[in-house]
Design a protein around this motif. Structure first.
Motif, short mmCIF file in Angstrom:
data_model
loop_
_atom_site.label_atom_id
_atom_site.label_comp_id
_atom_site.label_asym_id
_atom_site.label_seq_id
_atom_site.Cartn_x
_atom_site.Cartn_y
_atom_site.Cartn_z
N LEU A 1 8.86 -5.13 1.61
CA LEU A 1 7.75 -5.16 0.67
C LEU A 1 6.74 -6.22 1.12
CD1 LEU A 1 9.53 -4.81 -2.78
CD2 LEU A 1 8.18 -3.09 -1.58
N PRO A 2 5.47 -5.83 1.24
CA PRO A 2 4.46 -6.75 1.79
C PRO A 2 3.76 -7.56 0.70
CG PRO A 2 3.51 -4.58 1.51
CD PRO A 2 4.93 -4.48 0.99
N LYS A 3 3.00 -8.55 1.16
CA LYS A 3 2.08 -9.24 0.27
C LYS A 3 0.70 -8.59 0.34
CE LYS A 3 4.31 -13.78 0.35
NZ LYS A 3 4.12 -15.23 0.65
N ASP A 4 0.33 -8.16 1.54
CA ASP A 4 -0.95 -7.46 1.73
C ASP A 4 -0.68 -6.10 2.35
OD1 ASP A 4 -3.06 -9.56 1.07
OD2 ASP A 4 -1.82 -10.64 2.52
N PHE A 5 -1.06 -5.06 1.63
CA PHE A 5 -0.79 -3.69 2.04
C PHE A 5 -2.12 -2.96 2.23
CE2 PHE A 5 0.55 0.76 1.28
CZ PHE A 5 1.60 0.84 2.19
N VAL A 6 -2.32 -2.39 3.42
CA VAL A 6 -3.57 -1.71 3.76
C VAL A 6 -3.31 -0.21 3.79
CG1 VAL A 6 -5.42 -1.47 5.47
CG2 VAL A 6 -4.30 -3.68 5.13
N VAL A 7 -4.18 0.55 3.14
CA VAL A 7 -4.10 2.00 3.14
C VAL A 7 -5.39 2.56 3.72
CG1 VAL A 7 -3.88 4.09 1.75
CG2 VAL A 7 -2.59 2.04 1.13
N VAL A 8 -5.27 3.33 4.79
CA VAL A 8 -6.42 4.01 5.37
C VAL A 8 -6.41 5.45 4.88
CG1 VAL A 8 -7.57 4.73 7.50
CG2 VAL A 8 -6.38 2.53 7.40
N GLY A 9 -7.41 5.81 4.08
CA GLY A 9 -7.47 7.15 3.49
C GLY A 9 -7.39 7.08 1.98
N GLY A 10 -8.47 7.50 1.32
CA GLY A 10 -8.51 7.44 -0.13
C GLY A 10 -8.29 8.78 -0.79
N GLY A 11 -7.48 9.63 -0.18
CA GLY A 11 -7.12 10.91 -0.78
C GLY A 11 -5.99 10.75 -1.77
N ILE A 12 -5.39 11.87 -2.16
CA ILE A 12 -4.32 11.83 -3.16
C ILE A 12 -3.14 10.99 -2.69
CG2 ILE A 12 -2.63 13.23 -4.39
CD1 ILE A 12 -4.65 15.47 -4.53
N ILE A 13 -2.66 11.24 -1.47
CA ILE A 13 -1.47 10.54 -0.99
C ILE A 13 -1.75 9.05 -0.84
CG2 ILE A 13 0.13 10.31 0.95
CD1 ILE A 13 -0.20 13.30 1.43
N GLY A 14 -2.89 8.70 -0.25
CA GLY A 14 -3.22 7.31 -0.06
C GLY A 14 -3.35 6.56 -1.36
N LEU A 15 -4.04 7.15 -2.34
CA LEU A 15 -4.20 6.48 -3.64
C LEU A 15 -2.90 6.38 -4.41
CD1 LEU A 15 -7.64 7.78 -4.97
CD2 LEU A 15 -7.04 5.45 -4.28
N GLU A 16 -2.04 7.40 -4.29
CA GLU A 16 -0.76 7.34 -4.99
C GLU A 16 0.06 6.15 -4.51
OE1 GLU A 16 0.10 11.96 -6.36
OE2 GLU A 16 1.10 11.17 -4.57
N TYR A 17 0.25 6.03 -3.18
CA TYR A 17 1.07 4.93 -2.67
C TYR A 17 0.38 3.58 -2.87
CZ TYR A 17 4.69 7.81 -0.54
OH TYR A 17 5.76 8.66 -0.33
N ALA A 18 -0.94 3.53 -2.74
CA ALA A 18 -1.66 2.28 -2.94
C ALA A 18 -1.49 1.78 -4.37
CB ALA A 18 -3.14 2.47 -2.62
N SER A 19 -1.62 2.67 -5.34
CA SER A 19 -1.49 2.25 -6.75
C SER A 19 -0.05 1.91 -7.10
CB SER A 19 -2.01 3.36 -7.67
OG SER A 19 -1.24 4.54 -7.56
N MET A 20 0.93 2.61 -6.49
CA MET A 20 2.33 2.28 -6.75
C MET A 20 2.64 0.85 -6.33
SD MET A 20 4.31 5.59 -5.24
CE MET A 20 3.66 7.25 -5.44
N LEU A 21 2.29 0.51 -5.08
CA LEU A 21 2.59 -0.82 -4.57
C LEU A 21 1.72 -1.87 -5.23
CD1 LEU A 21 3.04 0.18 -0.84
CD2 LEU A 21 4.81 -0.68 -2.35
N ASN A 22 0.53 -1.46 -5.66
CA ASN A 22 -0.35 -2.40 -6.35
C ASN A 22 0.23 -2.82 -7.70
OD1 ASN A 22 -3.14 -3.63 -6.08
ND2 ASN A 22 -3.34 -2.67 -8.09
N ALA A 23 1.12 -1.99 -8.24
CA ALA A 23 1.77 -2.31 -9.52
C ALA A 23 2.84 -3.40 -9.37
CB ALA A 23 2.40 -1.06 -10.13
N LEU A 24 3.25 -3.68 -8.11
CA LEU A 24 4.25 -4.72 -7.88
C LEU A 24 3.60 -6.09 -7.93
CD1 LEU A 24 6.18 -3.10 -4.88
CD2 LEU A 24 7.06 -3.43 -7.19
N PRO A 25 4.15 -7.01 -8.68
CA PRO A 25 3.60 -8.37 -8.72
C PRO A 25 3.62 -9.01 -7.34
CG PRO A 25 5.18 -8.05 -10.49
CD PRO A 25 5.29 -6.86 -9.59
N GLY A 26 2.50 -9.63 -6.98
CA GLY A 26 2.44 -10.31 -5.69
C GLY A 26 2.00 -9.45 -4.54
#
Length: 590
Positions: free
Chosen positions: A279-304
């Motif tokens: 689990l990272p502190k800084d997570f980069v997602v290239v691509g703002g489609g459905i898959i990219g936004l789903e994983y970005a928002s999931m990990l963004n829900a993790l504190p830190g």
């Protein structure tokens, strides 16, 4: 004593007779299999009945005879086991091991439901897929694992219990990627077994391997990678009247950067489901489609964890109502997310960081900006799984993204070959793939609608509703998004007079009870009588569930007054429909 001896000898005689019958059936079965392999002049019906008799099961045909049904006449083109064909691309004679009405390539939602639909109507069906991938991308790397990934994070971080216990769950300090992936594996294994059981229960022959065309009516089955000593070797050849291609898609990797995908620092949406990263502190997602936004928002829900989303377009999810996208971005920004839109990636590299004692990602953008992160998910598009199908031998050609073109009946340019699911392009949703697979089979065999009630005929009201029912979209971000029917952008472009009503979750008792106050329902309806409901969109807890209420009303041409007069359970999220309807009606009156 004499009577007991007589009974004993009688039993021994019966046992000998049974053993002799079993030996005779075994020899017959071996002879039948040998005849099938050698392509003797015996018809399929003869050797299948012999095999069924030898096993004592009767199979599908045996069951029909037991019920007093006569065996249906086989199509003339499928009757002879010895008939050979010379594929133009190979110049060899092919003798088929199995003769079928339908071969389905791929066992995802489209392939599975299509195969079952045909088998239920009495067709001889086989489905070909790698044994380790039964259930397709849907079960192993797509819908089911990604949504399980989301639910696991919500559970571990106590997202739904923060209002009851404490601000953060006690599980957070111990959470690891392995915890999440273990849950994903459990659900995936269970779902794969469900798929296998459904196929076998409906008498669909499941073949482990990879398929490739020899010509439009002959499909070669090769050993799958799960059999390393046999991989790539021919297992059998299937002769079929029709074929359904439902092989799904795989993530796209950019040319020149493919070697960077190690699954530890940089990965695609398949590799993220392996427990090789932390689990990272800084997570980069290239691509703002459905898959990219789903994983970005999931990990963004993790504190830190801070996420950065990079996309070359200025607008995310253009087919989604702009109010929902704006709300999602606002909620994610509150948790530390950063959006870099309208800026494309020009270079990606991995560099060792002495401070963290690990490799980090460096992303250079066209604007000159640089983004750093511990991990990077590349989620820019998907390509069709057609590379190994030998489409040229069947007279087919995919586009540069591996996608097959089909007509309104899901028929390709080759009349006996159909395609359904993600392999035919947008919208590439599991829900639509299920429908496409069934419809392709209905069109293939002229079945009509998949399910009819007793006494119902084609062309009924149900047929009209089936063809006109609006398509719901479910996007499993955190919070989730769902919509059905028209959007405001579409209504403005078509110059349709409309009114809009809103219902905020913070106005609902259910929203406070579940600590899910962030979200709303948006209802669109005609501003002129009879005030027909035109669209519905929602963001927040349960949005992908209760959106179907709006779908049903839209499909039946319902009016907004229905939501005002209908009585719903309370407290529920469905109360939002009444609040949104009243809000819209009040706006129209003003």
């Amino acid at each position: 004593a004499d009577e007991a001896e007589r009974v004993r000898r009688s039993c021994l005689g019966g046992q000998r007779a049974r053993r002799m019958r079993c030996m005779r059936w075994t020899l017959q079965a071996r002879a039948a299999r040998a005849a099938a392999r050698s392509g003797s002049g015996r018809t399929r019906g003869w050797w299948q009945r012999t095999l069924c008799a030898a096993s004592g099961s009767g199979g599908m045909d045996g069951q029909k005879h037991a019920n007093g049904e006569s065996e249906p006449a086989e199509p003339r083109s499928l009757q002879s086991k010895t008939e050979t064909h010379t594929p133009q691309a190979h110049g060899i004679s092919v003798v088929s091991d199995m003769e079928l009405d339908l071969v389905v390539i791929g066992s995802g939602p489209a392939g599975q439901k299509g195969a079952i639909n045909a088998a239920k109507r009495g067709k001889r069906v086989a489905i070909v897929d790698k044994g380790t991938m039964l259930g397709g991308v849907y079960v192993h790397t797509g819908t089911v694992p990604s949504k399980t990934f989301r639910e696991a994070i919500h559970h571990f971080v106590g997202l739904r219990t923060r209002g009851f216990l404490s601000e953060y769950s006690s599980h957070q300090a111990q959470l690891s990627v392995r915890d999440i992936i273990n849950r994903v594996g459990i659900v995936g294994h269970w779902q794969s077994q469900v798929v296998r059981d459904q196929l076998l229960r409906n008498r669909v022959t499941v073949l482990d391997g990879t398929a490739r065309f020899l010509d439009p009516h002959h499909i070669e089955v090769l050993a799958s990678p799960a059999s390393p000593n046999l991989e790539g070797q021919r297992q059998r050849v299937l002769r079929t009247k029709y074929a359904l291609i439902a092989t799904g898609t795989t993530p796209v990797r950019p040319a020149g950067w493919a070697d960077l995908f190690d699954g530890k620092v940089i990965f695609d949406s398949d590799q993220i489901l392996a427990d090789r990263w932390e689990l990272p502190k800084d997570f980069v997602v290239v691509g703002g489609g459905i898959i990219g936004l789903e994983y970005a928002s999931m990990l963004n829900a993790l504190p830190g964890v801070r996420t950065t989303i990079i996309d070359g377009k200025n607008e995310l999810l253009p087919f989604v109502d702009s109010d929902l996208v704006g709300a999602l971005m606002y909620i994610m920004r509150k948790s530390g997310a950063n959006f870099k839109l309208g800026d494309s990636v020009v270079d990606i590299s991995r560099r060792y960081d002495a401070v963290t004692n690990r490799e980090r990602v460096h992303v250079d953008l066209a604007s000159g900006r640089r983004v750093h992160g511990d991990n990077l998910l590349y989620a820019v598009g998907r390509q069709g799984n057609t590379a190994t199908l030998n489409l040229e031998a069947a007279g087919l050609k995919a586009n540069k993204r591996g996608i097959l073109q089909v007509d309104a009946e899901f028929r390709t340019s080759v009349p006996n070959i159909f395609a359904a699911g993600d392999i035919i392009g947008f919208p590439q949703l599991a829900s639509t793939s299920i429908h496409q697979g069934r419809q392709a089979i209905n069109n293939m065999f002229n079945f009509g609608r998949t399910a009819m009630l007793p006494g119902e005929s084609a062309g009924s009201v149900a047929d009209e509703l089936s063809s006109s029912s609006p398509l719901p979209y479910g996007i499993y971000t955190s919070p989730e998004i769902s919509l059905v029917g028209a959007t405001e952008k579409q209504l403005l472009a078509d110059k349709v007079p409309y009114e809009v009503g809103y219902a905020k979750f913070e106005e609902l008792a259910k929203g406070h009870m579940l600590n899910a106050r962030e979200g709303f329902l948006k209802l669109l309806f005609s501003s002129v009588a009879p005030h027909t409901v035109l669209g519905a969109a929602a963001i927040g807890e349960g949005a992908t569930e209760f959106i179907h209420v709006g779908q049903a009303v839209i499909a039946h041409g319902g009016c907004v007054e229905y939501f005002v007069e209908a009585i719903t359970n309370s407290p529920t999220f469905c109360e939002a429909y009444r609040i949104a309807a009243l809000d819209g009606i009040n706006r129209a009156r003003d």
